[in-house]
Design an enzyme around this catalytic site. Structure first.
Site, PDB file in Angstrom:
ATOM      1  N   ILE A 114      11.680   0.808  57.162  1.00 51.58           N
ATOM      2  CA  ILE A 114      11.575   2.272  57.227  1.00 51.58           C
ATOM      3  C   ILE A 114      11.095   2.708  58.605  1.00 51.58           C
ATOM      4  CG2 ILE A 114      10.305   4.284  56.354  1.00 51.58           C
ATOM      5  CD1 ILE A 114      10.373   2.877  53.566  1.00 51.58           C
TER       6      ILE A 114
ATOM      7  N   PHE B 228      13.730   2.695  61.353  1.00 53.47           N
ATOM      8  CA  PHE B 228      14.734   3.755  61.329  1.00 53.47           C
ATOM      9  C   PHE B 228      14.134   5.141  61.499  1.00 53.47           C
ATOM     10  CE2 PHE B 228      17.385   0.381  59.744  1.00 53.47           C
ATOM     11  CZ  PHE B 228      18.579   0.650  60.382  1.00 53.47           C
ATOM     12  N   GLU B 229      12.933   5.338  61.035  1.00 54.13           N
ATOM     13  CA  GLU B 229      12.310   6.659  61.164  1.00 54.13           C
ATOM     14  C   GLU B 229      11.698   6.848  62.551  1.00 54.13           C
ATOM     15  OE1 GLU B 229      12.699   9.029  59.062  1.00 54.13           O
ATOM     16  OE2 GLU B 229      13.486   7.873  57.373  1.00 54.13           O
ATOM     17  N   SER B 230      11.237   5.795  63.156  1.00 55.06           N
ATOM     18  CA  SER B 230      10.558   5.781  64.455  1.00 55.06           C
ATOM     19  C   SER B 230       9.339   6.706  64.474  1.00 55.06           C
ATOM     20  CB  SER B 230      11.506   6.079  65.617  1.00 55.06           C
ATOM     21  OG  SER B 230      11.853   7.439  65.672  1.00 55.06           O
TER      22      SER B 230
ATOM     23  N   ARG C 290      21.522   1.752  58.696  1.00 54.24           N
ATOM     24  CA  ARG C 290      20.383   1.687  57.773  1.00 54.24           C
ATOM     25  C   ARG C 290      20.801   1.065  56.447  1.00 54.24           C
ATOM     26  NH1 ARG C 290      15.629   6.048  57.069  1.00 54.24           N
ATOM     27  NH2 ARG C 290      14.486   5.011  55.400  1.00 54.24           N
TER      28      ARG C 290
END
Length: 181
Positions: A31, A34-36, A160
């Site tokens: 997570i 991908f969210e950074s 993702r």
């Protein structure tokens, strides 16, 4: 006697939902990748004010989040807090016979965090798993379809879903679902 009948009729409404287990570090790392990390409020690309690791803010200034800009530690704590509703949502959407190991569960929590509890709960993935279909087959059939935003394929969502499937397929030593309520 009448009050007993009313109590019996109300019992389904009084049922307590199960609490989903926290996801493993593999899921958290997926997570976060991908969210950074974003220490200050930003637009998620769809007009939603967001902060940390994908926390959707309640207003433009994200007033519910104190001490901005965030540190990575506080963003991680916010993510863990946010994930509770998605862990619980997935746990309660899947029927008791559905058995997932901790990597499979973490992959599906990542997916749920990305698409929302409502979309997850109404998905063919959940319906098929609850119908007793093989969870690996279902995941490989269904997850890749969730790669669109506003009807258009998004490369980041395609990547993702691929990483979520890699995690889903990774060997695991621990079970996650079903849980005892």
């Amino acid at each position: 006697m009448m009050s007993f009948k009313l109590l019996v009729a109300a019992l389904p409404a009084l049922a307590i939902a199960c609490t989903g287990p926290p996801i493993n570090d593999n899921g958290l790392n997926l997570i976060k990748s991908f969210e950074s990390f974003q220490p200050s409020v930003y637009d998620d690309g769809f007009g939603n004010p967001t902060i940390g690791y994908g926390h959707l803010c309640g207003d433009a200034s994200c007033s519910e989040v104190a001490n901005q800009p965030l540190t990575e530690e506080s963003a991680s704590q916010l993510l863990a807090s946010d994930l509770v509703s998605y862990q619980d949502g997935l746990t309660n959407a899947l029927a008791d016979p559905v058995t997932l190991n901790d990597n499979q569960y973490a992959a599906l929590v990542s997916w749920t965090y990305n698409i929302g509890n409502g979309n997850m709960g109404n998905s063919d993935l959940v319906s098929r798993m609850n119908a007793g279909e093989d969870v690996v087959t279902v995941a490989h059939d269904e997850l890749p379809q969730w790669n669109k935003a506003n009807g258009e394929v998004v490369d980041g969502l395609t990547r993702r879903r691929s990483e979520e499937l890699n995690l889903f397929d990774a060997p695991a030593s621990f079970g996650a679902l079903p849980v005892a309520c």
